[in-house]
Design a protein around this motif. Structure first.
Motif, PDB file in Angstrom:
ATOM      1  N   SER A  32      -8.681  -0.757   1.241  1.00  0.00           N
ATOM      2  CA  SER A  32      -8.593   0.757   1.147  1.00  0.00           C
ATOM      3  C   SER A  32      -9.983   1.233   0.936  1.00  0.00           C
ATOM      4  O   SER A  32      -9.905   2.554   1.144  1.00  0.00           O
ATOM      5  N   SER A  33     -10.993   0.455   1.169  1.00  0.00           N
ATOM      6  CA  SER A  33     -12.308   1.233   0.675  1.00  0.00           C
ATOM      7  C   SER A  33     -13.182   0.972   1.869  1.00  0.00           C
ATOM      8  O   SER A  33     -14.407   1.383   1.692  1.00  0.00           O
ATOM      9  N   SER A  34     -12.973   0.051   2.911  1.00  0.00           N
ATOM     10  CA  SER A  34     -14.122  -0.460   3.717  1.00  0.00           C
ATOM     11  C   SER A  34     -14.196   0.689   4.791  1.00  0.00           C
ATOM     12  O   SER A  34     -15.342   0.784   5.312  1.00  0.00           O
ATOM     13  N   ALA A  57      -3.518   7.057   2.855  1.00  0.00           N
ATOM     14  CA  ALA A  57      -1.983   6.681   2.299  1.00  0.00           C
ATOM     15  C   ALA A  57      -2.168   5.996   0.819  1.00  0.00           C
ATOM     16  O   ALA A  57      -2.857   5.690   0.446  1.00  0.00           O
ATOM     17  N   SER A  58      -1.111   6.465  -0.063  1.00  0.00           N
ATOM     18  CA  SER A  58      -0.970   6.029  -1.427  1.00  0.00           C
ATOM     19  C   SER A  58       0.426   5.612  -1.540  1.00  0.00           C
ATOM     20  O   SER A  58       1.514   5.908  -0.770  1.00  0.00           O
ATOM     21  N   GLY A  59       0.422   4.551  -2.788  1.00  0.00           N
ATOM     22  CA  GLY A  59       1.820   4.237  -3.158  1.00  0.00           C
ATOM     23  C   GLY A  59       2.408   5.019  -4.117  1.00  0.00           C
ATOM     24  O   GLY A  59       2.049   6.191  -4.359  1.00  0.00           O
ATOM     25  N   PRO A  60       3.028   4.454  -4.966  1.00  0.00           N
ATOM     26  CA  PRO A  60       3.792   5.471  -5.878  1.00  0.00           C
ATOM     27  C   PRO A  60       2.924   6.055  -6.788  1.00  0.00           C
ATOM     28  O   PRO A  60       1.802   5.145  -7.327  1.00  0.00           O
ATOM     29  N   ALA A  61       2.920   7.002  -7.447  1.00  0.00           N
ATOM     30  CA  ALA A  61       2.261   7.839  -8.408  1.00  0.00           C
ATOM     31  C   ALA A  61       2.394   7.217  -9.867  1.00  0.00           C
ATOM     32  O   ALA A  61       3.576   6.538 -10.013  1.00  0.00           O
ATOM     33  N   GLY A 210      -0.564 -10.023  -4.214  1.00  0.00           N
ATOM     34  CA  GLY A 210      -2.038 -10.230  -4.382  1.00  0.00           C
ATOM     35  C   GLY A 210      -2.977  -9.552  -3.295  1.00  0.00           C
ATOM     36  O   GLY A 210      -2.523  -8.338  -2.833  1.00  0.00           O
ATOM     37  N   LYS A 211      -4.104  -9.984  -3.332  1.00  0.00           N
ATOM     38  CA  LYS A 211      -5.251  -9.149  -2.824  1.00  0.00           C
ATOM     39  C   LYS A 211      -5.153  -8.687  -1.401  1.00  0.00           C
ATOM     40  O   LYS A 211      -5.705  -7.854  -0.912  1.00  0.00           O
ATOM     41  N   GLN A 212      -4.075  -9.239  -0.681  1.00  0.00           N
ATOM     42  CA  GLN A 212      -3.813  -9.027   0.700  1.00  0.00           C
ATOM     43  C   GLN A 212      -2.685  -8.056   0.893  1.00  0.00           C
ATOM     44  O   GLN A 212      -2.323  -7.961   2.038  1.00  0.00           O
ATOM     45  N   SER A 213      -2.061  -7.740  -0.221  1.00  0.00           N
ATOM     46  CA  SER A 213      -0.611  -7.193   0.098  1.00  0.00           C
ATOM     47  C   SER A 213      -0.659  -5.685   0.443  1.00  0.00           C
ATOM     48  O   SER A 213      -1.664  -4.792   0.057  1.00  0.00           O
ATOM     49  N   THR A 214       0.155  -5.391   1.138  1.00  0.00           N
ATOM     50  CA  THR A 214       0.510  -3.908   1.821  1.00  0.00           C
ATOM     51  C   THR A 214       1.906  -3.497   1.419  1.00  0.00           C
ATOM     52  O   THR A 214       2.817  -4.406   1.735  1.00  0.00           O
ATOM     53  N   ALA A 215       2.092  -2.044   1.509  1.00  0.00           N
ATOM     54  CA  ALA A 215       3.493  -1.820   1.394  1.00  0.00           C
ATOM     55  C   ALA A 215       3.587  -0.512   2.209  1.00  0.00           C
ATOM     56  O   ALA A 215       2.762  -0.035   2.648  1.00  0.00           O
ATOM     57  N   GLU A 216       4.785  -0.083   2.387  1.00  0.00           N
ATOM     58  CA  GLU A 216       5.000   1.133   2.996  1.00  0.00           C
ATOM     59  C   GLU A 216       5.664   2.379   2.194  1.00  0.00           C
ATOM     60  O   GLU A 216       6.443   1.986   1.378  1.00  0.00           O
ATOM     61  N   ASN A 217       4.943   3.680   2.340  1.00  0.00           N
ATOM     62  CA  ASN A 217       5.479   4.577   1.400  1.00  0.00           C
ATOM     63  C   ASN A 217       6.589   5.371   2.066  1.00  0.00           C
ATOM     64  O   ASN A 217       6.851   5.056   3.113  1.00  0.00           O
ATOM     65  N   ASP A 219       6.747   8.112   3.619  1.00  0.00           N
ATOM     66  CA  ASP A 219       6.226   8.534   4.886  1.00  0.00           C
ATOM     67  C   ASP A 219       5.994   7.561   6.048  1.00  0.00           C
ATOM     68  O   ASP A 219       5.770   7.824   6.952  1.00  0.00           O
ATOM     69  N   GLY A 220       6.453   6.693   5.799  1.00  0.00           N
ATOM     70  CA  GLY A 220       6.203   5.336   6.873  1.00  0.00           C
ATOM     71  C   GLY A 220       4.790   4.961   6.883  1.00  0.00           C
ATOM     72  O   GLY A 220       4.651   4.244   7.915  1.00  0.00           O
ATOM     73  N   GLU A 221       4.052   5.357   5.967  1.00  0.00           N
ATOM     74  CA  GLU A 221       2.754   4.836   6.198  1.00  0.00           C
ATOM     75  C   GLU A 221       2.328   3.516   5.072  1.00  0.00           C
ATOM     76  O   GLU A 221       2.822   3.539   4.227  1.00  0.00           O
ATOM     77  N   SER A 222       1.451   2.660   5.713  1.00  0.00           N
ATOM     78  CA  SER A 222       1.378   1.412   4.907  1.00  0.00           C
ATOM     79  C   SER A 222       0.110   1.959   3.994  1.00  0.00           C
ATOM     80  O   SER A 222      -0.914   2.463   4.406  1.00  0.00           O
ATOM     81  N   TYR A 223       0.176   1.274   2.905  1.00  0.00           N
ATOM     82  CA  TYR A 223      -0.964   1.267   1.916  1.00  0.00           C
ATOM     83  C   TYR A 223      -1.297   0.103   1.323  1.00  0.00           C
ATOM     84  O   TYR A 223      -0.330  -0.947   1.272  1.00  0.00           O
ATOM     85  N   TYR A 224      -2.357  -0.090   0.700  1.00  0.00           N
ATOM     86  CA  TYR A 224      -2.779  -1.319  -0.131  1.00  0.00           C
ATOM     87  C   TYR A 224      -2.357  -1.320  -1.463  1.00  0.00           C
ATOM     88  O   TYR A 224      -2.318  -0.428  -2.059  1.00  0.00           O
ATOM     89  N   THR A 225      -1.703  -2.452  -1.715  1.00  0.00           N
ATOM     90  CA  THR A 225      -1.247  -2.610  -3.244  1.00  0.00           C
ATOM     91  C   THR A 225      -1.462  -4.036  -3.710  1.00  0.00           C
ATOM     92  O   THR A 225      -0.760  -4.449  -4.366  1.00  0.00           O
ATOM     93  N   GLY A 226      -2.638  -4.554  -3.510  1.00  0.00           N
ATOM     94  CA  GLY A 226      -3.141  -5.884  -3.845  1.00  0.00           C
ATOM     95  C   GLY A 226      -4.053  -5.721  -5.149  1.00  0.00           C
ATOM     96  O   GLY A 226      -4.521  -6.826  -5.638  1.00  0.00           O
TER      97      GLY A 226
END
Length: 872
Positions: A32-34, A57-61, A210-217, A219-226
């Protein structure tokens, strides 16, 4: 000398790389920062799929609202196994155990496939499965035919006697929680194994993000959650789930006797589970996931009670004990500890001048770091006379000092901290020497250099062998050299309630009572100063971007006085990425970074990442601090474990021995019975564990599976670890260990990098790297390509992952690899090949022949060995 048969074992290159990947995967959160800018996109890996991640994109607040009574009741109802009609139980007659299907361990999963749990229960504790809810067994072990829905009917009178003589019942059985997270990666949910069933232990397997995990919010956008601490949190949540269902009577086991265990990255998390037991710093993350037994009150405090039959009962996410193998923790001081350890060896040859200079810098930093901790330890607790006053009655401050003359043998470093370190090594060496009688196959020499006869060797005492060993009057046979001499004992099985674990060599010495002070983070001072931090030539040392661990093979690196040059696959030589040259290459790469155009940009992005971490996550926590076990051991808010055991291979290069020493010191001062075992010739993985358990030499070879099975059939190999998809597998005895499918590995700049899957037809014009020609994988894909009328463009046949990735990194070719291989998601994409091709892996041995006892022992060990902590 008398010859003995060597247990010859083959490890196929690809699977070996997969099993070893736990120690080599990079740890990072750059998905998410590269790339900067809220409208930019970057790629990240989720499981074996490649997705596009929108960096804005962001996950749960952050959820800081109080938990309502309705929410609490909903969570407890949903996670009550008695209410879960989807759960099935399967019976295995060979192990006499029941295994629960995977079910979600939390009420609000973000990635359900990675937040589940499975439980294995010894058959003696189970009368059967109640399928109609009347409380009596409808399906028993005798009548079982297929997986069955229902709940366990527990036999509370049955008893099991473990290998160490302890007697357990359904209510006293220890519960083993296996922590995965190889390389700090995501661990997909998996079924619990029956590894501990014969000893009466309940076994738990769980997944984790883990470090490579992503999920979908939404809005249907994938965000990093690792990010940390979610990997650890998912394991804690699994503990809560199992404890809750034990209290409800849905599962057997004792909630007070949970033991965390794992290897490598899994060992790190087994350590972290124990170090952070029930610490409230992790409650917000657990609550967000909908864990049972942790709720937020109106005043911001927390409740950890659940309702059991109308009565409140407390639940902890902590453990009673921990057995960690090759624990990659703590990371906070890992780099400088490793550098310091190498730098103590006056004869160690660094790969480059840069590495040597960096070790000098980091050694000074590590000395200052240790001295700032104000460490102390009870001599009685560790069993050593650290201040050399003739007794072990004192509490001694642990410091490092520098005096190049006084401590010339250790490059100028000494002090009580190093005295403890060297005493630990000496104790392990002494145990090794005392067991040299098991070093079969060695050649021993007299003081004149003459080889001793068999009779002379037979007459040698243990003291004679120890003296000869220390004087270098021996030669290991080829097999013994691979085996590392005498084997040690494994760390022992899970302990009886209220007791420390049995087994485990060498002994740690001393009692378990600590009288020292916990690390306080004060300001210590060092005696003396380290050497001048300049290169030997006085010139600036150029970076090779491979500090300390690893670096390019010798054949690929040339060195001058102030630069490093990398020999690229094309044969051209270019400057490796260094601040001086201003490039962004690493020494093992032929192209610049795809994310940054200059070295300055990399540095700036790194500073931004650090600032972001220091600013805190959505709950205000520094995620790096959350993963430092030394921050939590002895903390007032932590329910410390009763005992811990950390086993490290003294010859492994994945982690410094200092890290486990620091953990022991902290735990002893916190009142935990903590032991470390540094196995003298121990390493990292199954073969190393076999050495530690059985005094049997193992000689390893690397071939493709086709060649391996041919060698087994002719008796030239005893056992082979192979891809089991060859045509005459039925002519061998075999045991399956795991299965895997295939993915296409490409660089982030490759035209296919954005694909979510690829077909073989899409690879018709692709430059491909295949496995070696004698491998099953090679035959598998050549057969399928030909069936489609495709002649693939094969650039190279190769079984070396390092070499393969160097070619793939350039972006002009791709490689077909097993999906479980841990490759750096910042540089590569693993794209699933569809339709899916699944291969099974296991060990094979010759059918119909007499099997020597040594081979039988290895086969039995391999069947019981749980490899799940070492694979994704």
């Amino acid at each position: 000398m008398k010859k003995q048969k060597i247990l010859a074992v083959l490890l196929t290159g690809a699977l070996t790389a997969g099993l070893a990947a736990c120690g080599s995967a990079d740890i990072g959160t750059d998905a998410s920062s590269s790339v900067s800018g809220s409208s930019s996109t970057a790629s990240a890996v989720s499981g074996s799929s490649t997705v596009t991640v929108k960096t804005g994109a962001s996950g749960p607040a952050a959820d800081t609202d109080a938990t309502t009574e309705e929410e609490k009741q909903s969570i407890e109802s949903k996670l009550n196994l008695a209410n879960n009609s989807d759960v099935t139980w399967s019976y295995d007659s060979q192990s006499d155990s029941w295994t629960m299907s995977i079910t979600c361990a939390v009420a609000n999963p973000e990635l359900e496939d990675y937040q589940g749990v499975s439980v294995n229960v010894p058959g003696a504790y189970v009368k059967g499965i109640d399928t109609d809810g009347d409380g009596t067994e409808d399906v028993t072990a005798d009548s079982y035919s297929d997986a069955v829905n229902g709940t366990l009917v527990i036999d509370n009178d049955a008893k099991i006697t473990s290998e160490n003589g302890q007697v357990y019942t359904a209510s006293t059985a220890p519960v083993v929680i296996n922590t995965g997270a190889a390389g700090y990666s995501a661990q997909e949910n998996q079924l619990a194994s029956s590894t501990y069933a014969a000893d009466g232990y309940i076994n738990v397997a769980c997944g984790n993000r883990g470090k490579q995990s992503t999920a979908e919010n939404s809005d249907g956008e994938s965000y990093y959650t690792g990010d940390a601490p979610l990997c650890l949190v998912d394991q804690k949540n699994a503990i809560r789930f199992v404890k809750y269902n034990i209290l409800l009577g849905n599962l057997p086991g004792n909630t007070e006797y949970f033991v965390s265990t794992g290897g490598s990255g899994g060992g790190a998390h087994a350590t972290m589970v124990a170090a952070t037991s029930n610490n409230s710093d992790f409650y917000d993350y657990e609550i967000e996931a909908g864990a049972v037994g942790v709720y937020r009150n109106e005043d911001g405090s927390y409740s950890t009670a659940v309702s059991v039959n109308g009565t409140d009962a407390e639940i902890s996410d902590g453990v009673w004990g921990c057995i960690a193998y090759s624990a990659i923790s703590s990371l906070a001081e890992a780099d400088m500890a490793m550098a310091f350890e190498y730098n103590l060896d006056t004869e160690y040859s660094f790969n480059t001048d840069f590495q040597k200079q960096l070790a000098t810098y980091l050694s000074q930093e590590y000395m200052d770091y240790i001295n700032d901790q104000n460490l102390s330890v009870s001599e009685a607790a560790v069993g050593f006379d650290l201040n050399e006053d003739g007794d072990t009655d004192d509490t001694v401050s642990l410091t490092i000092e520098y005096d190049e003359n006084k401590y010339a043998d250790t490059n100028g470093y000494g002090g009580t901290y190093l005295t403890l370190y060297l005493d630990e090594f000496e104790q392990n060496l002494n145990w090794y020497l005392e067991n040299l009688d098991y070093a079969d196959g060695w050649t021993w020499f007299d003081t004149d250099g003459n080889a001793l006869t068999d009779d002379e060797v037979a007459s040698m005492t243990t003291e004679d062998k120890a003296e000869a060993f220390l004087e270098g009057r021996y030669a290991k046979s080829e097999s013994a050299d691979n085996a590392g001499g005498p084997g040690g004992s494994a760390g022992g099985s899970a302990p009886a309630a209220g007791q420390a674990p049995s087994g485990g060599n060498p002994p740690s010495g001393g009692d378990s009572t600590s009288a020292g002070n916990a690390p306080s983070g004060g300001n210590g001072t060092s005696a003396g100063n380290p050497p001048d931090s300049q290169g030997s030539s006085g010139e600036d040392i150029a970076s090779s971007s491979n500090a300390m661990t690893g670096g390019m093979p010798e054949s690929q690196v040339t060195s001058s006085s102030n630069t490093q040059s990398a020999q690229l696959p094309s044969g051209d030589t270019e400057k490796a990425g260094t601040p001086d040259q201003g490039t962004t290459q690493s020494a093992d790469s032929s192209v610049d970074s795809s994310n940054y155009s200059t070295f300055d940009e990399i540095v700036e992005a790194y500073k931004e990442d650090i600032a972001s971490i220091e600013a805190g996550d959505k709950y205000g926590n520094n995620i790096v601090d959350l993963y430092n076990p030394l921050n939590y051991i002895g903390d007032d808010d932590t329910d410390g474990p009763t005992w811990t055991r950390i086993m490290m291979g003294a010859s492994e290069g994945d982690m410094s021995m200092f890290s486990s020493l620091n953990l022991q010191i902290a735990w002893l001062n916190a009142g935990t019975d903590a032991e470390i075992e540094w196995q003298w010739d121990g390493g990292h993985g199954m073969i190393d564990a076999f050495h530690e358990t059985c005094d049997i030499p193992v000689q390893l070879f690397e071939y493709g599976s086709n060649r391996a099975q041919s060698l087994v059939s002719t008796g030239k190999l005893d056992v082979a670890l192979v891809n089991m998809e060859f045509y005459n597998i039925d002519q061998f005895e075999s045991h399956e260990l795991m299965e895997d499918d295939y993915s296409l590995c490409v660089s982030r700049t490759h035209p296919l990098a954005g694909e979510t899957s690829v077909s073989l037809e899409k690879l018709a014009q692709e430059n491909l790297i295949f496995y070696n020609t004698d491998s099953v994988q090679n035959l598998t894909f050549m057969t399928r390509f030909r069936a489609l009328g495709i002649q693939p463009h094969i650039l190279m046949h190769c079984s070396q992952l390092y070499t393969t990735l160097n070619f793939v990194r350039a972006g002009t070719c791709s490689a077909i690899l097993f999906s479980s291989l841990a490759v750096n998601p910042r540089d590569f994409r693993m794209i699933p090949i569809e339709p899916r091709i699944v291969n099974k892996f296991g060990i094979i041995w010759k059918a119909g022949d007499y099997i020597p006892l040594r081979t039988t022992k290895f086969i039995q060990f391999a069947k019981k060995y749980d490899i799940t902590p070492f694979v994704k």
